[in-house]
Design an enzyme around this catalytic site. Structure first.
Site, PDB file in Angstrom:
ATOM      1  CB  CYS A   1      24.267  77.872  47.987  1.00 52.82           C
ATOM      2  SG  CYS A   1      24.820  76.941  49.335  1.00 52.82           S
ATOM      3  CG  PHE A   2      21.199  82.420  46.143  1.00 53.44           C
ATOM      4  CD1 PHE A   2      20.080  82.152  45.366  1.00 53.44           C
ATOM      5  CD2 PHE A   2      21.040  82.511  47.520  1.00 53.44           C
ATOM      6  CE1 PHE A   2      18.829  81.984  45.941  1.00 53.44           C
ATOM      7  CE2 PHE A   2      19.790  82.336  48.111  1.00 53.44           C
ATOM      8  CZ  PHE A   2      18.682  82.072  47.317  1.00 53.44           C
TER       9      PHE A   2
END
Length: 363
Positions: free
Chosen positions: A10-11
């Site tokens: 996840c970013f």
């Protein structure tokens, strides 16, 4: 037993690292190769006092009002790997392993908590508060996979984002800690990442770990060091460098490029696991502009199109990205669970498989 959770990533990128004053969120969902992920929309709703909601494994009290949500989810369960609500809140879940064994008894899945946070939180902080309150009340546990042969249970980490801030929330049982982020680039994966910068935590967190002999109370409290198995927490996100290299220019396309990158390991394609779905969300910090959420609804983002979704007054459902429903006959609902695996492929998934087979046979 599958000891290690597959590496999902996840970013989030905030100004000054992102383009045009946008917050850009991205997530790859690495899951068992043959699992189908669907994209579903649920409108906002009012609920009668005392009504219940049936989550993946357990029933809990329903909230008086739920927000409109769009979700990408493994089609056998109630919750979601990732999604967004009408207020510009995005939440994604990571399965993590901690020194505390995850409970196999059926409770809320991390994926249920993603959906509950989105349905009940109008800001990132509200979604965080919802998740930790439900964790305290109902606990987390149960099989993360549609597998009747063994139980794969995990603890949960979350990335919770809105137009102004993000929260990284990491949990072990009912205990948790969270860090607030308002600028730069952040990546989380399947290892604990919180260290000594903790902006909110379970009120009994430190007394609990002292009672377990995991922390002496004298040194700095480092969440990852206390809760990780060995040095697991030291190596994490390979994709973060890719985003940082953009130097203030992280856009939706840059995030898509990172999610498609197999060489870095961000895009998973192994014998047992695959990136089964991906999402990129663009959240303008100016509230007069709408948020845009791009979902694949199909596996392997390097071979998938990211399709936009915007919350509007009259959202039309797209049956082609919804899996068939088996109602009460679903093997995921009958006890003992998962005695067989029905065909959950939706039309878009089948078309994607067909196109992939043509490519692989040079047709």
């Amino acid at each position: 037993r599958m000891a290690v959770a597959p590496p999902s990533y996840c970013f989030v990128a905030f100004p000054p690292c992102s383009k045009d004053g946008l917050v850009v969120f991205g997530k790859n969902s690495a899951r068992p190769r043959d699992e189908v992920q669907e994209v579903v929309y649920f409108p906002a709703a009012d609920h009668d006092p005392g009504s219940k909601v049936e989550c993946t494994y357990i029933e809990i009290e329903q909230a008086p009002k739920t927000h409109a949500v769009v979700l990408s989810r493994p089609s056998w369960l109630w919750g979601a790997e990732m999604g967004a609500n009408e207020h510009g809140v995005c939440v994604a879940n990571e399965a993590v392993v901690t020194r505390e064994p995850a409970s196999e008894s059926e409770a809320l899945l991390g994926m249920d908590l993603v959906r509950l946070g989105l349905e009940r939180g109008a800001t990132a902080k509200e979604a965080l508060d919802v998740i930790v309150a439900l964790l305290e009340e109902h606990g987390q546990g149960g099989n993360y996979y549609e597998d009747g042969n063994s139980c794969h249970s995990f603890q949960s980490a979350f990335l919770i984002v809105d137009r102004n801030e993000a929260w990284i929330l990491e949990t072990s049982g009912k205990y948790w800690a969270a860090e607030k982020i308002t600028e730069g680039v952040k990546c989380i994966c399947n290892q604990l990442s919180l260290t000594t910068k903790i902006d909110a935590e379970h009120p009994e967190l430190r007394s609990y770990v002292r009672s377990q002999g995991w922390w002496n109370g004298d040194s700095d409290f480092n969440f990852s060091e206390v809760f990780s198995l060995g040095d697991d927490h030291l190596a994490c996100c390979t994709g973060r460098e890719s985003l940082e290299k953009q130097g203030g220019e992280v856009s939706a396309q840059a995030m898509i490029d990172v999610l498609r990158d197999k060489d870095s390991g961000v895009c998973v394609d192994s014998e047992s696991f695959l990136t089964t779905a991906s999402v990129v969300s663009v959240l303008p910090q100016d509230p007069s502009f709408p948020c845009v959420h791009y979902f694949t609804g199909t596996p392997d983002p390097s071979r998938s199109i990211f399709k936009p979704f915007i919350f509007v007054d009259d959202v039309k459902l797209v049956p082609k990205v919804q899996s068939p429903s088996f109602g009460d006959d679903d093997p995921a609902k009958k006890i003992p669970r998962f005695q067989e695996k029905p065909d959950r492929r939706h039309e878009l998934y089948k078309a994607h498989e067909w196109a992939r087979s043509l490519l692989e046979n040079d047709q």
